[in-house]
Design a protein around this motif. Structure first.
Motif, mmCIF file in Angstrom:
data_model
loop_
_atom_site.group_PDB
_atom_site.id
_atom_site.type_symbol
_atom_site.label_atom_id
_atom_site.label_comp_id
_atom_site.label_asym_id
_atom_site.label_seq_id
_atom_site.Cartn_x
_atom_site.Cartn_y
_atom_site.Cartn_z
ATOM 1 N N ALA A 172 90.157 136.620 60.999
ATOM 2 C CA ALA A 172 89.588 136.694 59.647
ATOM 3 C C ALA A 172 90.566 136.164 58.613
ATOM 4 O O ALA A 172 90.194 135.404 57.712
ATOM 5 N N ALA A 227 88.689 142.388 52.165
ATOM 6 C CA ALA A 227 87.766 141.538 51.403
ATOM 7 C C ALA A 227 87.338 142.230 50.113
ATOM 8 O O ALA A 227 87.274 141.598 49.053
ATOM 9 N N GLN A 246 91.254 140.729 63.209
ATOM 10 C CA GLN A 246 91.869 140.717 61.883
ATOM 11 C C GLN A 246 92.641 139.415 61.659
ATOM 12 O O GLN A 246 92.550 138.805 60.593
ATOM 13 N N LEU A 257 89.950 134.702 54.752
ATOM 14 C CA LEU A 257 89.487 135.942 54.121
ATOM 15 C C LEU A 257 90.134 136.174 52.763
ATOM 16 O O LEU A 257 89.451 136.472 51.792
ATOM 17 N N ILE A 305 81.788 138.653 60.344
ATOM 18 C CA ILE A 305 82.676 139.230 61.345
ATOM 19 C C ILE A 305 81.822 139.953 62.373
ATOM 20 O O ILE A 305 81.102 140.898 62.049
ATOM 21 N N LEU A 344 82.721 135.117 55.192
ATOM 22 C CA LEU A 344 82.860 135.195 56.635
ATOM 23 C C LEU A 344 81.864 136.175 57.214
ATOM 24 O O LEU A 344 81.508 137.152 56.562
ATOM 25 N N ILE A 354 89.139 144.809 57.804
ATOM 26 C CA ILE A 354 88.822 143.466 57.306
ATOM 27 C C ILE A 354 87.930 143.587 56.064
ATOM 28 O O ILE A 354 88.139 142.916 55.061
ATOM 29 N N LYS A 408 87.263 145.855 62.235
ATOM 30 C CA LYS A 408 86.327 145.262 61.273
ATOM 31 C C LYS A 408 86.336 145.978 59.934
ATOM 32 O O LYS A 408 86.244 145.340 58.889
#
Length: 123
Positions: free
Chosen positions: A17, A45, A14, A22, A30, A28, A41, A38
């Motif tokens: 990112a 986004a 995290q 991010l 990941i 990105l 994240i 994830k």
């Protein structure tokens, strides 16, 4: 979000990112092991994109996971981000294509948020 005593903590993935941009809208990829954050994240986004009028697709490998993530997305994004529009959310799997109200949807790509299995999305 994980807590360390009275402070919030984030995982290395995290942090990486966020550090890579991010929240600045950078694209990105990941790749990280299970349980490294994830999904959060992805939610960050998605929220950033929704703030700017974007749509997003959340792809999963299995129908059961699609259903689980669709329910989670409804709890997170319906209301504060999408109003109460059940048609803004669509789940597409081998079992069918339905919106947030449980009704069949014939145009899943027009939804603001689409949760789909890989094979259904590619078809």
């Amino acid at each position: 979000m994980p807590r360390d005593d009275a402070n919030y903590s984030i995982t290395d993935a995290q942090y990486a990112a966020l550090d890579a941009g991010l929240t600045d809208g950078k694209s990105l990829l990941i790749s990280a092991p299970t349980s490294t954050g994830k999904t959060l994240i992805g939610w960050w986004a998605a929220a950033k994109g929704l703030e700017h009028g974007k749509k997003f697709v959340y792809l999963v490998s299995h129908r059961a996971l699609a259903s689980q993530k669709f329910d989670e997305i409804q709890r997170l994004f319906r209301g504060p981000w999408l109003g109460d529009d059940p048609h803004a959310l669509v789940c597409a799997t081998g079992d069918g294509v339905t919106d947030g109200s449980g009704r069949a949807n014939s145009s899943p790509l027009s939804a603001t948020i689409l949760v789909a299995t890989y094979e259904k999305y590619l078809a």
